[in-house]
Design a protein around this motif. Structure first.
Motif, PDB file in Angstrom:
ATOM      1  N   PRO A 140     -31.022  -1.877 -15.708  1.00 43.99           N
ATOM      2  CA  PRO A 140     -31.325  -0.450 -15.520  1.00 43.99           C
ATOM      3  C   PRO A 140     -32.055  -0.221 -14.199  1.00 43.99           C
ATOM      4  N   LEU A 141     -31.561   0.695 -13.390  1.00 49.35           N
ATOM      5  CA  LEU A 141     -32.226   1.070 -12.138  1.00 49.35           C
ATOM      6  C   LEU A 141     -32.434   2.586 -12.108  1.00 49.35           C
ATOM      7  N   TYR A 142     -33.363   3.028 -11.272  1.00 47.06           N
ATOM      8  CA  TYR A 142     -33.622   4.459 -11.130  1.00 47.06           C
ATOM      9  C   TYR A 142     -32.892   5.073  -9.940  1.00 47.06           C
ATOM     10  N   GLY A 143     -32.597   4.261  -8.927  1.00 45.52           N
ATOM     11  CA  GLY A 143     -31.952   4.819  -7.741  1.00 45.52           C
ATOM     12  C   GLY A 143     -31.275   3.744  -6.924  1.00 45.52           C
ATOM     13  N   SER A 144     -30.536   4.158  -5.891  1.00 43.87           N
ATOM     14  CA  SER A 144     -29.885   3.230  -4.947  1.00 43.87           C
ATOM     15  C   SER A 144     -29.234   2.037  -5.643  1.00 43.87           C
ATOM     16  N   LEU A 147     -27.575  -1.105  -4.067  1.00 47.45           N
ATOM     17  CA  LEU A 147     -28.288  -2.298  -3.602  1.00 47.45           C
ATOM     18  C   LEU A 147     -28.068  -3.488  -4.533  1.00 47.45           C
ATOM     19  N   ILE A 150     -25.266  -5.582  -3.103  1.00 44.86           N
ATOM     20  CA  ILE A 150     -25.618  -5.954  -1.725  1.00 44.86           C
ATOM     21  C   ILE A 150     -26.626  -7.091  -1.721  1.00 44.86           C
ATOM     22  N   THR A 151     -27.603  -7.029  -2.618  1.00 46.88           N
ATOM     23  CA  THR A 151     -28.630  -8.067  -2.648  1.00 46.88           C
ATOM     24  C   THR A 151     -28.203  -9.254  -3.501  1.00 46.88           C
TER      25      THR A 151
ATOM     26  N   LYS B   8     -40.330   3.308  -2.294  1.00 46.40           N
ATOM     27  CA  LYS B   8     -40.220   4.638  -1.678  1.00 46.40           C
ATOM     28  C   LYS B   8     -41.390   5.486  -2.167  1.00 46.40           C
ATOM     29  N   ARG B  35     -31.142   5.101   7.399  1.00 49.08           N
ATOM     30  CA  ARG B  35     -30.450   5.095   6.109  1.00 49.08           C
ATOM     31  C   ARG B  35     -30.345   3.686   5.515  1.00 49.08           C
ATOM     32  N   LEU B  37     -31.312   0.363   3.641  1.00 55.77           N
ATOM     33  CA  LEU B  37     -32.211   0.061   2.522  1.00 55.77           C
ATOM     34  C   LEU B  37     -32.649  -1.403   2.548  1.00 55.77           C
ATOM     35  N   GLN B  38     -32.092  -2.149   3.518  1.00 55.93           N
ATOM     36  CA  GLN B  38     -32.421  -3.572   3.629  1.00 55.93           C
ATOM     37  C   GLN B  38     -32.555  -3.890   5.105  1.00 55.93           C
ATOM     38  N   LEU B  49     -36.624  -4.792   1.234  1.00 56.17           N
ATOM     39  CA  LEU B  49     -35.742  -3.841   0.562  1.00 56.17           C
ATOM     40  C   LEU B  49     -36.543  -2.575   0.314  1.00 56.17           C
ATOM     41  N   LEU B  50     -35.910  -1.416   0.514  1.00 51.85           N
ATOM     42  CA  LEU B  50     -36.575  -0.148   0.213  1.00 51.85           C
ATOM     43  C   LEU B  50     -35.971   0.399  -1.072  1.00 51.85           C
ATOM     44  N   ARG B  52     -36.664   2.468  -5.190  1.00 53.06           N
ATOM     45  CA  ARG B  52     -37.513   3.364  -5.976  1.00 53.06           C
ATOM     46  C   ARG B  52     -38.727   2.611  -6.522  1.00 53.06           C
ATOM     47  N   ASP B  55     -38.128   0.667  -9.457  1.00 58.58           N
ATOM     48  CA  ASP B  55     -37.169  -0.436  -9.355  1.00 58.58           C
ATOM     49  C   ASP B  55     -37.748  -1.676  -8.680  1.00 58.58           C
TER      50      ASP B  55
END
Lengths: 213, 213
Positions: A140-144, A147, A150-151, B8, B35, B37-38, B49-50, B52, B55
């Motif tokens: 579960p994530l809240y945003g983005s 990623l 990607i990670t 964030k 923009r 995030l990494q 990493l940027l 929430r 998260d």
């Protein structure tokens, strides 16, 4: 007096335009300098609350708003006890599975058992993978959410897609659509059944306006 | 290479300043036009990493970041399996109960049994009311919790308070502080135990910098 719960974010402009065609003006909510979360239409005919998209159904469920506008995706995720009335047509998007574009997976059933899926739509993702009998680990994530792959944290994501730009920017491709979503008109169950404040009149007008288009 | 998960929002500026004092520059994340995030520090020494605030602990728990910065409030709400290391001192706020200023309630125990509490911090609120043996109905919300009492949906709210301005603007007053929160340094449990990438060096430097202040 009827109170509407309106969602912040992508559905707001179309929601306000719809109510404007009924003669109700809540355009103050579009004014960036406005800080009020509760306003009355200039004619005094109705009130509106400006709340998070995920909170619209809460205010309607508890009867603080008799009518709300909310995405089908939120309804499927939260399963609130509200009357679901009209498909408003706008706010089209879809809940999809996406993977990195160089990934070997081209459909949901290609995904390896026990793979990781990052998502904000935990219930919808879980139900979908149960329905195809594929055991997965939901993160579960809240945003983005993008990623996740990607990670290297997850093989895939389940996320809302509208234009597809975020996916493309992050090197992801859709491999499955779980469902399509649009904005829906919902109502407080009891108020709707008892037709409080002549709710059915307003709902009929909205239904008519939407069908006209 | 060590990866940091940075939150964030309100903790970001202080987090980046802290890492700058260690010679790591992630200030690109403060640039509004950015923009990405990494990113990698210009010296190539570390990555960030940027994500929430909610998260950060997920990326650290799964080991995609070895170190994270996150509010104590998030740790108490999510209870992630991460190593909790240093109280960083910044990002001070408190989780409080607030009621309308004309309400008769002046402490948590004044609240009537089975009253409604709107909150984003569902677990913390539930645990607190269980600890004082007061049965309440928690209404989970995603944002603008202060609308709960304004619309009459709930008698009180449990919400994070820093300056108190949002409460004041909405005619609410604090009647109880559940706990105080500050930013915390967390680490991936296994990486921390195995001291991967000389993690303890970085952590010691951060601890030293924080204690110096």
């Amino acid at each position: 007096m009827i109170t509407f719960a309106l969602p912040k974010g992508s559905l707001l402009e179309d929601s306000i335009a719809l109510l404007q065609s009924l003669g109700l003006d809540f355009s103050l909510f579009l004014d960036k300098s406005n800080r009020l979360l509760q306003i009355t239409d200039p004619t005094g005919a109705a009130r509106a609350l400006l709340v998070r998209a995920q909170d619209v159904s809460v205010y309607v469920e508890y009867g603080q708003a008799q009518i709300g506008i909310v995405g089908e995706d939120v309804l499927r995720e939260k399963m609130p006890r509200v009357a679901r009335l009209v498909d408003l047509g706008f706010g089209k998007c879809r809940l999809s599975i996406a993977v990195p574009k160089d990934s070997p997976y081209t459909s949901a059933l290609d995904l390896p058992p026990h793979c990781r899926i990052a998502t904000k739509s935990v219930r919808c993702a879980r139900e979908y993978f149960q329905s195809i009998d594929l055991p997965v680990e939901i993160i579960p994530l809240y945003g983005s959410v993008e990623l996740g792959p990607i990670t290297g944290m997850s093989e895939a994501i389940v996320d809302l897609v509208s234009t597809g730009r975020t996916l493309k920017d992050n090197g992801l491709v859709e491999i499955e659509v779980l469902f399509e979503s649009t904005a829906r008109l919902i109502a407080h169950q009891l108020s709707y059944r008892l037709n409080k404040d002549n709710l059915s009149d307003v709902i009929d007008k909205i239904r008519y306006t939407v069908n006209e288009k």
